[in-house]
Design an enzyme around this catalytic site. Structure first.
Site, short mmCIF file in Angstrom:
data_model
loop_
_atom_site.label_atom_id
_atom_site.label_comp_id
_atom_site.label_asym_id
_atom_site.label_seq_id
_atom_site.Cartn_x
_atom_site.Cartn_y
_atom_site.Cartn_z
N GLY A 163 45.24 41.50 43.30
CA GLY A 163 44.27 42.58 43.26
C GLY A 163 44.93 43.93 43.26
O GLY A 163 45.77 44.20 44.12
N GLY A 214 37.00 35.47 47.37
CA GLY A 214 36.10 34.44 46.84
C GLY A 214 34.82 35.04 46.33
O GLY A 214 34.68 36.26 46.23
N TYR A 224 47.58 30.25 36.15
CA TYR A 224 47.79 31.68 35.88
C TYR A 224 47.84 32.58 37.12
O TYR A 224 48.69 33.46 37.22
CB TYR A 224 46.68 32.20 34.96
CG TYR A 224 46.62 33.70 34.86
CD1 TYR A 224 47.50 34.40 34.03
CD2 TYR A 224 45.71 34.45 35.61
CE1 TYR A 224 47.47 35.79 33.95
CE2 TYR A 224 45.68 35.84 35.53
CZ TYR A 224 46.56 36.51 34.70
OH TYR A 224 46.53 37.86 34.63
P1 AMP Z 1 42.43 37.71 26.07
O1 AMP Z 1 42.45 36.39 25.35
O2 AMP Z 1 42.77 38.87 25.22
O3 AMP Z 1 41.12 37.95 26.78
O4 AMP Z 1 43.53 37.67 27.22
C1 AMP Z 1 44.31 36.56 27.49
C2 AMP Z 1 45.43 36.98 28.38
O5 AMP Z 1 44.95 37.40 29.64
C3 AMP Z 1 46.42 35.86 28.64
O6 AMP Z 1 47.71 36.35 28.34
C4 AMP Z 1 46.30 35.53 30.11
O7 AMP Z 1 47.57 35.42 30.71
C5 AMP Z 1 45.56 36.69 30.71
N1 AMP Z 1 44.49 36.25 31.60
C6 AMP Z 1 43.84 35.09 31.63
N2 AMP Z 1 42.89 35.07 32.59
C7 AMP Z 1 42.94 36.27 33.20
C8 AMP Z 1 42.22 36.87 34.28
N3 AMP Z 1 41.25 36.22 34.92
N4 AMP Z 1 42.53 38.12 34.63
C9 AMP Z 1 43.50 38.81 33.97
N5 AMP Z 1 44.21 38.29 32.96
C10 AMP Z 1 43.93 37.04 32.56
#
Ligand code: AMP
Length: 478
Positions: free
Chosen positions: A47, A122, A260
């Site tokens: 965060g 959460g 992730y």
């Molecule tokens: P996009 O497909 O452009 O929406 O972004 C995908 C990218 O965001 C990937 O490189 C992931 O590593 C990252 N990602 C996936 N889930 C999240 C999330 N909940 N918050 C921030 N980044 C994310």
């Protein structure tokens, strides 16, 4: 298919309000606030929007919260003033929505002649229903946070001890919570019965430490004792540690934490996150092989999976895409638009490195598809001959209602489009995702212990239909 038609609408994300966060709690150390600060520093990835610490100096609670990164919110002087033997802290995720100081945690209230502070990671799926009920009974809410619902439930529960009242409050909420509570007398911690979010217990000397991830314990040189069990409620006070399993499972830990969200140097859900991500990459290489000259990750989150893919396939691992680690949340955009500016600020391909090369690009997930599209375009401009995108998780088809910030279903590219359509949209020569079975194998799942809703649309805790995606600000602070 017209490519432009795939660009997902921006509206929606701004309106949503989710609680992907990190928490820490310290009891029994003279520098509790300093340790909480360091713990939050290690949990910063969970965060970046706001940070806060509440400490206890033996007499009353001391509170400091602010918008921004941990290192910006706290100064030495503030921490010195917060000296005392116990503290809890919180970092809140950057979700546009109600990004107000009023929503920064820990949440603090006057309680039975003293103070009570609560920090929550959460998302409660029935918070709006409970809130309506509490408001009908005269409760006045200060924030739009789910967390405040728990505080009101604690305050209105009968029972001889805070532990009793917390258990009664938690019996009424549904969804995900890993939380820490501080009063003048005790530190409490609780984890929801499914164990959606991680929470660990550690010790530094005689002091007890609770944290979202073990990387926080590592930094403050606390020994990891064990995870707080799903459904368990713990209390630390002058008599030591007590607790019990207040609620029964089924265990449904968030698989996306492993893919992730968590830091790769943490151990969560009994798994080494780094090794797990490598295993996801190895499984991906077996399921989605391709002939290529190199494997590159999308830094940083794709790195361990890309190493796994490279090791399994025998294709050399390269970095190639170089990341600027000093990207702040605000930078001045040029008035004349530069194409793909946002992503260029963060990543840039090494010059002349990709010319004529066949490249496998490994990332952990595609959400909207806009990141992949921009990166692959940059690689193409840098001269790559073939680009093969590989994703170390299955297509993201469902939004998360349990605390990961994902967009609405309509904005998830894989909800509306086939793999072939996504491949076309991002501009790859081939696109391969890991299968759900492959993912379960790689994380060594036993007895369906993981929540996989974002990949399978199987939601382990029912989400009441009328859950509003938009929570209005109660009043405007200037
Ligand atoms: P996009 O497909 O452009 O929406 O972004 C995908 C990218 O965001 C990937 O490189 C992931 O590593 C990252 N990602 C996936 N889930 C999240 C999330 N909940 N918050 C921030 N980044 C994310």
């Amino acid at each position: 298919m017209r490519k432009g038609s795939l660009l997902p609408p921006r509206a929606g994300r701004e309106d949503r309000f989710k609680e992907a966060c990190g928490v820490v709690g310290i009891y029994g150390h003279p520098e509790a606030a300093n340790l909480a600060y360091l713990g939050l520093y290690a949990l910063q990835h969970r965060g970046q929007e706001s940070a806060g610490i509440v400490s206890c100096n033996g007499e009353g609670l001391l509170v400091h919260r602010g918008m921004g990164l941990v290192a910006d919110v706290f100064t030495e002087e503030v921490l010195r003033k917060m000296a005392g033997p116990s503290a809890i802290g919180h970092v809140r995720y950057s979700t546009s929505g109600a990004s107000l100081l009023r929503n920064a945690q820990p949440f603090v209230v006057g309680y039975r002649g003293g103070g009570l502070a609560l920090a929550h990671n959460g998302n409660l799926v029935n918070a709006h229903l409970l809130r309506r009920e509490l408001e009908a009974r005269g409760a006045l809410f200060q924030s739009t946070m789910d967390t405040e619902v728990i505080v009101h439930l604690v305050a209105s529960a009968p029972g001889p001890s805070l532990m009793d009242r917390l258990v009664q409050a938690l019996a009424r909420v549904k969804g995900s919570y890993s939380l820490v509570v501080l009063t003048e007398r005790a530190l409490l911690a609780a984890r929801d019965p499914q164990g959606f979010r991680p929470l660990v217990l550690g010790k530094r000397g005689d002091a007890y430490v609770i944290a979202s991830e073990t990387c926080a314990l590592d930094l403050i040189e606390a020994e990891t004792i064990r995870e707080v069990e799903p459904g368990e409620v713990l209390q630390v006070d002058h008599r030591g540690l007590t607790g019990f399993k207040a609620f029964k499972g089924p265990r449904r830990q968030c698989i996306f934490e492993l893919i992730y969200f968590a830091r790769p140097d943490s151990i969560i859900f009994g798994r080494n996150v780094y090794q797990t991500r490598k295993a996801l990459g190895r499984e991906l290489a077996r399921e989605q092989p391709v002939d290529a000259d190199m494997v590159i990750p999308l830094p940083d989150s794709g790195v361990p999976a890309a190493i796994g893919y490279a090791q399994e396939s025998g294709i050399p691992f390269e970095m190639g895409m170089i990341r600027n680690h000093y990207v702040g949340r605000t930078f001045i955009e040029p008035e004349q638009s530069i194409r793909h500016f946002g992503v260029k600020v963060k990543l840039n391909p090494a010059k002349d490195f990709f010319r004529g090369k066949r490249v496998v690009v490994v990332d952990d997930s595609i959400v909207r598809g806009t990141t992949s599209r921009k990166i692959l375009n940059m690689l193409r401009q840098a001269g790559a001959k073939e680009i093969h995108q590989r994703i170390s998780s299955p297509p993201t088809v469902g939004p998360c209602f349990y605390g990961i910030d994902t967009p609405t279903r309509e904005e998830l590219i894989a909800f509306s489009y086939s793999v072939e359509q996504i491949r076309d949209f991002i501009g790859a020569d081939s696109l391969g995702y890991l299968s759900v079975e492959g993912m379960r194998r790689a994380v060594k799942e036993e007895d369906r212990e993981f929540c996989t809703a974002c990949f399978t649309n199987e939601y382990p805790v029912e989400v009441p239909e009328e859950r509003p995606v938009r929570q209005l600000a109660l009043f405007q602070e200037m």
